[in-house]
Design a protein around this motif. Structure first.
Motif, PDB file in Angstrom:
ATOM      1  N   THR A 182      -3.898  -0.743 -18.664  1.00 14.97           N
ATOM      2  CA  THR A 182      -5.091  -1.429 -19.149  1.00 14.97           C
ATOM      3  C   THR A 182      -5.621  -2.408 -18.099  1.00 14.97           C
ATOM      4  O   THR A 182      -6.833  -2.636 -18.024  1.00 14.97           O
ATOM      5  CB  THR A 182      -4.811  -2.174 -20.467  1.00 14.97           C
ATOM      6  N   ASN A 208     -11.771   5.576 -13.371  1.00 11.18           N
ATOM      7  CA  ASN A 208     -12.342   4.749 -14.436  1.00 11.18           C
ATOM      8  C   ASN A 208     -13.711   4.184 -14.081  1.00 11.18           C
ATOM      9  O   ASN A 208     -14.483   3.803 -14.974  1.00 11.18           O
ATOM     10  CB  ASN A 208     -11.394   3.601 -14.784  1.00 11.18           C
ATOM     11  N   THR A 243      -7.705  -0.318 -15.954  1.00  9.47           N
ATOM     12  CA  THR A 243      -8.941   0.022 -16.655  1.00  9.47           C
ATOM     13  C   THR A 243      -9.919  -1.151 -16.643  1.00  9.47           C
ATOM     14  O   THR A 243     -11.118  -0.977 -16.363  1.00  9.47           O
ATOM     15  CB  THR A 243      -8.632   0.419 -18.113  1.00  9.47           C
TER      16      THR A 243
END
Length: 446
Positions: free
Chosen positions: A366, A240, A369
């Protein structure tokens, strides 16, 4: 298993991801530049705001995941958040790009509070939207398809900002006009809110949650007793960084290396061409090769395509754009492969622990991320400081070289490092098939 997801659902789910990524990409691409060059917040201070807020927000993700896993309503576990939260995140987005004037201290406080609020509200929409993909069908092939469509929709949203964001700013006065950011944020926020709401309104949850409410402490086992999930998240933490670093640096790069902000649009077209093609071909690759093999080979080739422009020199803009597209082809492949693997880890949790924990799995995803995003912003802020960046001043040769290093060499290193944890991913194709057969047998017997 027969097809259960209607075309309408597929369109609105991918549309929700499109709107969400338009919102996220606008924030990721322009907020740091807005802070440094429009609000005159020093680069290190601005990056510190983004880093601290992102880390704080990321830490809330697992809590949000556990909340959604305990949610029981007539609309389902995840859909209620998509129906009631989009308007709030739209309002927070506008606040982030509002120059209220006043002293530098007032500006700094308002920027910090508004960005913190935005991150918290974004989590309320982001976690349920992605978790919805794990309960929209019982068929793993259908889930992979819906994830692929969602990722494609999300990528189109990201590229819409990369290609059209600068054009939107220019339509309202250009990248040096604070009102241009405010009006652009209003348009983008409203569009995103409507898209996310429609995704929640038109989709269905077909995998029913267990009647038993899983306690928070037991729900955490979904993470720490799930080795495939831990290895995958470790790899994604690094992967990421590639998009995070490039999103944050690209405007600085085209302005101070290539000398023209309009090149952001061409970078965006290269990104969409590569990323979408990679996403489209991935389901076909996965019918022939294992997830693990596709992931590793894509990392190797992605790294080489990042390094080549730096070694050959990035003065040839056309050549650089082509290699930029190639590197994002492999990023597109990894995006679909990793999300398919993530869905498998939810089935693995059900297989090993007796409950799925979709909310906490996707919230942890998430979290990774956002944590990667925070690290990306920290890297960019530190890099600008080390390179003695001064806004609106002619670029020195050392600044240009440093921006090129961040744009190409750092992503190449991330591709290589991400291979290390994925080597320990234990959910092979044969084990995955055995797991799915046993799960289906168990579901039918219950």
């Amino acid at each position: 298993m027969g097809t259960t997801i209607s075309i309408r659902e597929k369109l609105f789910f991918s549309g929700g991801l499109l709107g969400q990524n338009i919102l996220y990409s606008f924030m990721s691409t322009y907020i740091l530049f807005f802070y440094t060059d429009l609000l005159r917040i020093p680069a290190t201070t601005a990056s510190a705001i983004l880093v601290v807020a992102s880390i704080f927000d990321a830490c809330l993700d697992p809590l949000m995941g556990m909340i959604t896993d305990k949610t029981r309503t007539r609309w389902g576990k995840f859909r209620p958040y998509l129906l009631f939260a989009p308007g709030l995140i739209a309002a927070a987005t506008v606040l982030c790009f509002w120059d209220i004037g006043g002293s530098s201290t007032t500006t700094l406080v308002f920027a910090t509070v508004s960005y913190l609020l935005w991150g918290m509200l974004y989590t309320v929409c982001d976690t349920p939207l992605w978790a919805l993909s794990s309960v929209i069908s019982k068929d793993p092939n259908e889930r992979t398809l819906i994830v692929t469509l969602g990722k494609i929709g999300g990528m189109i949203g990201a590229v819409a900002i990369t290609v059209g964001g600068i054009q939107l700013l220019l339509a309202f006065g250009g990248e040096r006009d604070t009102n241009a950011y405010l009006y652009s944020a209003m348009i983008i926020a409203v569009f995103a809110a409507i898209s996310i709401f429609l995704a929640g309104f038109y989709t269905k949850e077909r995998v029913a949650p267990p009647a038993e409410q899983i306690p928070f402490r037991r729900n955490l086992q979904t993470i720490y007793k799930n080795k495939p999930l831990l290895t995958l998240l470790s790899a994604l933490l690094i992967i990421n960084l590639i998009i995070g670093v490039r999103q944050s640096i690209q405007l600085y790069y085209v302005v101070y290396v290539w000398g023209d902000s309009s090149y952001v649009s061409q970078l965006g077209m290269s990104l969409v061409a590569g990323m979408l093609l990679g996403m489209i071909v991935t389901p076909k690759l996965l019918r022939v090769f294992s997830h693990k093999k596709v992931f590793i080979i894509s990392c190797i080739l992605g790294s080489l395509s990042c390094l080549t422009p730096y070694i050959k020199g990035d003065g040839n803009i056309t050549f650089t754009l082509v290699l930029f597209a190639v590197s994002f082809f492999f990023s597109g492949v990894i995006t679909i492969v990793s999300t398919s693997m993530l869905l498998d880890t939810i089935d693995y949790s059900e297989w090993k622990l007796g409950f799925r924990g979709e909310g906490i799995v996707f919230s942890t995803h998430t979290f990774v991320t956002k944590f990667s995003g925070a690290v990306s912003k920290l890297i960019i802020g530190a890099s600008l400081g080390l390179l003695n960046y001064i806004e609106n001043q002619p670029a020195t040769a050392s600044l240009q070289h440093g921006l090129s290093f961040v744009m190409f060499v750092l992503p190449a290193l991330c591709f290589v490092i991400a291979i290390i944890p994925i080597l320990f991913y234990t959910l092979s194709n044969s084990k995955r098939n055995q797991m799915l057969i046993e799960l289906e047998t168990h579901r039918r017997s219950v």
